[in-house]
Scaffold this motif. Sequence first.
Motif, mmCIF file in Angstrom:
data_model
loop_
_atom_site.group_PDB
_atom_site.id
_atom_site.type_symbol
_atom_site.label_atom_id
_atom_site.label_comp_id
_atom_site.label_asym_id
_atom_site.label_seq_id
_atom_site.Cartn_x
_atom_site.Cartn_y
_atom_site.Cartn_z
ATOM 1 N N ASP B 59 0.840 -1.190 0.000
ATOM 2 C CA ASP B 59 0.000 0.000 0.000
ATOM 3 C C ASP B 59 0.882 1.249 0.000
ATOM 4 N N GLN B 229 -3.744 -2.699 7.639
ATOM 5 C CA GLN B 229 -5.007 -3.327 8.031
ATOM 6 C C GLN B 229 -5.763 -2.365 8.936
ATOM 7 N N PRO B 232 -6.921 -0.167 3.229
ATOM 8 C CA PRO B 232 -7.383 1.198 2.944
ATOM 9 C C PRO B 232 -8.422 1.192 1.829
ATOM 10 N N ALA B 233 -9.433 2.052 2.000
ATOM 11 C CA ALA B 233 -10.498 2.121 1.003
ATOM 12 C C ALA B 233 -10.078 2.964 -0.197
ATOM 13 N N THR B 234 -9.251 3.963 0.043
ATOM 14 C CA THR B 234 -8.838 4.864 -1.035
ATOM 15 C C THR B 234 -7.342 5.132 -0.922
ATOM 16 N N ASP B 237 -6.645 7.316 1.962
ATOM 17 C CA ASP B 237 -6.565 6.593 3.231
ATOM 18 C C ASP B 237 -5.178 5.981 3.403
#
Lengths: 262, 798
Positions: B59, B229, B232-234, B237
């Motif tokens: 991420d 964890q 992330p949604a976006t 985030d």
Amino acid sequence: MTKLATASPPAPAGILTPRVTATTADRAAPAVELSDASRTYRTAGGPFHALAGLDLTIAAGELVAIVGKSGSGKSTLVNLIAGLDRPTAGRIRVAGTAIDALDESALAAWRGRNVGVVFQFFQLLPTLTILENVMLPIELCKVLPAAAARARAHELLAEVGIADQAGKLPSALSGGQQQRAAIARALANDPALVIADEPTGNLDSQTADAVLGLLAGLTRTGKTVVTVTHERDIARFADRVVTLADGKVVEIARGGREVARG
Amino acid sequence: MASLGWRKLRGDLAAARGRVALMVGALAVSLIALGTVLGARTVLVRGIAASYLSSHPADATLELPGGIDGALLAEVRARPEVEAADAREVVMARVATGRPAPAMLRAHLDAMGMTRGDDTRPLQLFIEDDFAARHVNVVRRESGAWPPPTGAMLLERTALATLGAREGDTVTVTTPHGAPQAIAIAGVVHDTALAPAWQEHKGYAYITRATLAALGEPPVLHDLYVRFQPAPATQADAEATSTALASWLTARGHAVRQVRVPALRRHPHEGQMRTAQLALLVFSVLLLVLSAILVATLLGALLARQVREIGVMKALGARTGQLAALYAGLVALLGTVALAVAAPLAYLGARAFIAGIGSVMNLAIDDPAIPPWVFAVQAAAGLGVPLAIAAVPILRACRLSVHAALAQHGAREVVRAAPRWLPLAARNALRTPVRLALATGLLVAGGVMAMTAFNVKRAYERNLERMPAMWHYDVDFWLTEPAPAALGDELARIPGVSRVEPWAYASAAWARRDGLEVVHTYPDQGHGSFRVYGAPPATTLATLPLVAGRWLVPGDSDAIVMAQARGVALGQRVTLSLDGVATTWTVVGVVDPLPPSGAFVTDAAFARAVHVDGARLFRVAFAPGASSSQLTAALLGVLARGGARVETIEPFSLLDAALDDHVLVLTRAAVVLSAIMALVGLLGLGAAMGISVLERTREIGVLKAIGAGAGRVFRLIVGEAVAIGLASWLVATALVVPATYALDRFLGAQGFLGATFVISPVALAGWLVAVVAGSAAASFLPARRAARLTVREALAET
């Protein structure tokens, strides 16, 4: 189909063996009645009145010839009688049924059982054998099971004299043979009425005579035959000759057979 | 109506087997294409995301200049927001395989006048300690050793072809700080998180820290790959969580130079792949609709031949329902035959397509199963759609009155007279305009697609052709650290070197209040990157087209020229973090370069702003006819003696090739799809011409009776087909202008294309030749049949 005892003498070779004999009572009820029948077609040049307020009655067992010049309404008349076309106005009763009131589906079913049509250009289906062409009306109207239909078709082909051509395609037959096959097909469901539109138009004179003789022989079985023809000799085969002009009946003459019967 | 009706139709089909075969063939080909495309697209849409996600992509990546040891890594892994973390290092190196460059690369080198023999290529090294315990950006073992032994490396599978290497080879790897070393290729891996090596024109390799040390580089891991964890949604985030982690690390004394947050769990080329998938979907739907219309048209024409026989059957007692059921059964039979042929071929085609795309795009398609609904759609297309569309002509023919049917009225399209000034062949084609329009629909669609694809490809090439007018160098030498700019003077003294310019550069990000540098770069450190260049204001090696404002001038102290507007206006003050240093600039201009990225300040202003003097990039132009391989070696020698550490060498030709290859998949797919559409269209045209000849058999007989020879009749039929092909080309040409414009806009929004609109005369002419030749070929058999008819046979036809 009703089988009645043969009352008339045996037919000559090549003529259809009579199956039923029309009774006097049958002869009394008209086979065909047209009352003020009209047919108008829409064309690019405006409405064309093929038939105009025509009245005609044909008795059961008659052979009626429809004659007239081109465009007089002959084919239109027989198409209306056979239920191949619908009148714009007027009433048409054939064998007691007001066919102008039937819907398409009922008319097709009625036609298959009650009318046999012989076309000028034979109109045999080119990809079916002669035998199969004769069997087709039986299968369409579910009159007989397949085996019986086959036997009937063989019988009819024998009666018109072309039993040996049963397995051939129409393209392998001469014009006369094809027209005989077409006649056999028209008789497949033992109809009460046979319509023939210019049945000899594409035939030589000798063959034409033979075909007309076949058609004439059908009346001995009680069938009614209406034929459109240009043949000059039709008068000697017919009970009556109806002459049309401009969509109207202009003359009804006695034919040779009527004269012969006296 | 069971047996005799079917026997009749069997006989009819046998009598028209050529035309029927063409019609079934057209339907089968369209079903094969539909099934292949739909099946492949369904699996690929599902598989692209799954393939990338199967690598457990990071991420975020945090760069710690101080390095990452085991203790720090354990601390990070213990954080509640951290699902997984790994420590890595990425080093750019060069590799010589000893083999000639791959054919594709050779073609590019030849086109740019570079001699062969220079087989040093970029190699991106991914280093970590414990390959067995990878949790983030996981790679899959394909063959050979695992993990890589010391002194050996694992090569990413797409890099094999790009570098012209094989497992087991020993290659020479040169890192920025090391001498050339022989390294064995001990195995092959599959990294689904990377763009294919052939598109990036560089190799990917995986080594341990020990091997890195053997190559002369400090064996320190600086990059922290992290997954969070809950997920992330976006991207925002992910950015928030990663900057919080960076702040935590900083507070504990571990400086964070840069935070890289790529597009959230999205493959670097996903946009390109989704564009291709959208094209496939549009093609599938278009082909289905047009093929169904074609089949219905041909069926309608066949039915027109049956009208009289339908009338006879009705005269004999057949009802409308019986006849409609019979002919519907015929359509269903033809559709079933086409489907029986197409379904297995479509399945095989889809599997092959999936495997091919998977290989080309370096995907891991773990679940290639085609869902059952795809077969259902195929069945619906093969049976349902033709039945639905054929219902109209069937019912129309079966509902005719016996009289109308026997007179052959009403079932046929009214024949119209065409303008007399047209050639006879063209007038014949225009006699039935509705059938003409339906029969040519596929040809038109195929033409629009093919010409549009070529136009867009040409536009992209023309865009790339602007590059030599923008960039006037032959080779870039990218350094790991700044070197004295004066080194450029030594480089310029090498015979064969025309010009040398020292440039500076730094990765850049919009400055943040917390001082962190956050960029949206992928772990390959290429995709999503943004750099600011310190350029000589009077540079002769770059002439970038101005969109607004002005270029740099000597004396500019805080002027910046943006490569893309990026939402800023002329005169606006912007604050950028350059290598961790906050700098403020005034936007004085906007340029439109290729590649479309970066920003430019003067070299002097750059040095003042980041407090670092020197060049990190030497741009070199060669004299005409100079040997690039010899000069490259000489330049490397001077740089090495000057203490410069070369990270990578990038010939201008490679940049051009890489940009071209990014749309290669799209343009090739468009060409293949348009060829399929045209094939189906030509099959349909052949069937339509056959029916047309049959309908006009008597007319042909009359023509021959009045003196037309076989050759004249042959040319007439072929001429009619060619006229139809020409008509389709005219319509397609008219539609190709808006289609090209629309596709340009779409690809531009995806970032593939600049503002270039091209209508290629070559595309127009090429399609004209193809469709005329194809139309002539499609009409050959019907024309030959017509030419061979005798007058007697023709006039006897009823």
